[in-house]
Design a protein around this motif. Sequence first.
Motif, mmCIF file in Angstrom:
data_model
loop_
_atom_site.group_PDB
_atom_site.id
_atom_site.type_symbol
_atom_site.label_atom_id
_atom_site.label_comp_id
_atom_site.label_asym_id
_atom_site.label_seq_id
_atom_site.Cartn_x
_atom_site.Cartn_y
_atom_site.Cartn_z
ATOM 1 N N UNK A 176 0.813 -1.212 0.000
ATOM 2 C CA UNK A 176 0.000 0.000 0.000
ATOM 3 C C UNK A 176 0.844 1.258 0.000
ATOM 4 N N UNK A 177 0.189 2.394 -0.224
ATOM 5 C CA UNK A 177 0.779 3.720 -0.089
ATOM 6 C C UNK A 177 -0.368 4.696 0.115
ATOM 7 N N UNK A 178 -0.072 5.882 0.665
ATOM 8 C CA UNK A 178 -1.149 6.836 0.878
ATOM 9 C C UNK A 178 -0.601 8.241 1.055
ATOM 10 N N UNK A 179 -1.454 9.237 0.739
ATOM 11 C CA UNK A 179 -1.095 10.648 0.854
ATOM 12 C C UNK A 179 -1.951 11.294 1.929
ATOM 13 N N UNK A 180 -1.289 12.106 2.758
ATOM 14 C CA UNK A 180 -1.951 12.719 3.900
ATOM 15 C C UNK A 180 -1.634 14.205 3.921
ATOM 16 N N UNK A 181 -2.654 15.054 4.113
ATOM 17 C CA UNK A 181 -2.457 16.499 4.243
ATOM 18 C C UNK A 181 -2.834 16.901 5.661
ATOM 19 N N UNK A 182 -1.830 17.310 6.444
ATOM 20 C CA UNK A 182 -2.052 17.654 7.841
ATOM 21 C C UNK A 182 -2.742 19.009 7.975
ATOM 22 N N UNK A 183 -3.144 19.326 9.200
ATOM 23 C CA UNK A 183 -3.921 20.541 9.440
ATOM 24 C C UNK A 183 -3.156 21.808 9.079
#
Length: 378
Positions: A176-183
């Motif tokens: 898997x892989x994933x993209x995250x945008x923090x606050x």
Amino acid sequence: MNIEEIIIKRLSEEHLSEEESAFFDKWYQNSSNREYYNDLLKIRSGIIASQVKERIDKRKAWNQVRPARKISLIRTLLKFAAIMILPLSLGVFLLIRENKQEKVVYAEVPVQPGKKQAVLTLSSGQQVMLADTIVHVNEKGMVISNFPDKELVYKIMNDTMKTETIYNTVTVPRGGEYKLVLADGTIVWLNSDSHIRYPVTFSGNTRQVELEGEAYFEVAKDVEKPFIVRMNEYNVRVTGTQFNVRNYSNESLATTLVEGGVQIERKGKVDRLRPGQQAVLENNEIRIRVVNVEEQVAWRHGAFGFTQCRLENIMEELARWYDVDVFYMNQQVKDYHFSAWFKRSSSINEVINILEKTKKISLDLKGRILTVKDISRN
């Protein structure tokens, strides 16, 4: 030596001594032993696959199974797998009897390249699967959204969260892989078998996250509030830049700077990096070297890049992405060096063909077990 103890250490991905490795290699040459061990590997693959839903302490899990006889080890693992995996999407275990003998049958889907998938764990402990469906979650004043392009975005809706720090966790399984945008607007790309813990909104004088595995950070600039990636061996501090951190348990901790500047903090000592440099923890010391940045962060752009890399390191990377287990028929092949570049979307058969063109090794894929054999000396 106790072969069951050695098997459990191998399944737990623990380091074996030279004596243990030699003992295991000799034992594995027997065809019945090889079939038995491959059955255990299949079960282990299924248990690891359950990390899509829950992060598991592998060593703690395997410590629960230390029986004296071979058949009891398989039976115990199957019972454990049934408890931990439940509806396993990657395969099905069956235990059947043939002439009063028990045999493991494992039916599984073909090996595929990794994909966008992760698990979000909220402060309440609730887990949310992140895949193809759109998810909107309210976390005490913070709206968390999983958008169609498969990235997780945090957006503050009110000021109710300023009085307390609430943590979330994103876990990316093997394959898997994933993209995250923090606050704060910082973008984090997570590679396979990675885990990040972070506050849903940053308060205080710093922005701190905790990382296991590999991640590429594009940090939103804020000179008044440094961004810190915390790990067991050292911390990375920045105010706004792009860099890659690789923190897998079986590898040397490495930070590669793409642009801007970062500082490595360890035991009161600070080392600063310039773009194109990498800080590696080796022999309990930080060593700074110049690297090919494009190769180091190729995964972030959908590719694998290897230049004269040890085969063992290459296979570990492939094992995480394709979610397979690798076995070496000849230990010396681990130290062979190869150069290769291919897309992460490539099928595993395409990758096998590329590596076999070296005429040094052969690769045999059966189920989710990839066996590597030295053919250069034939």
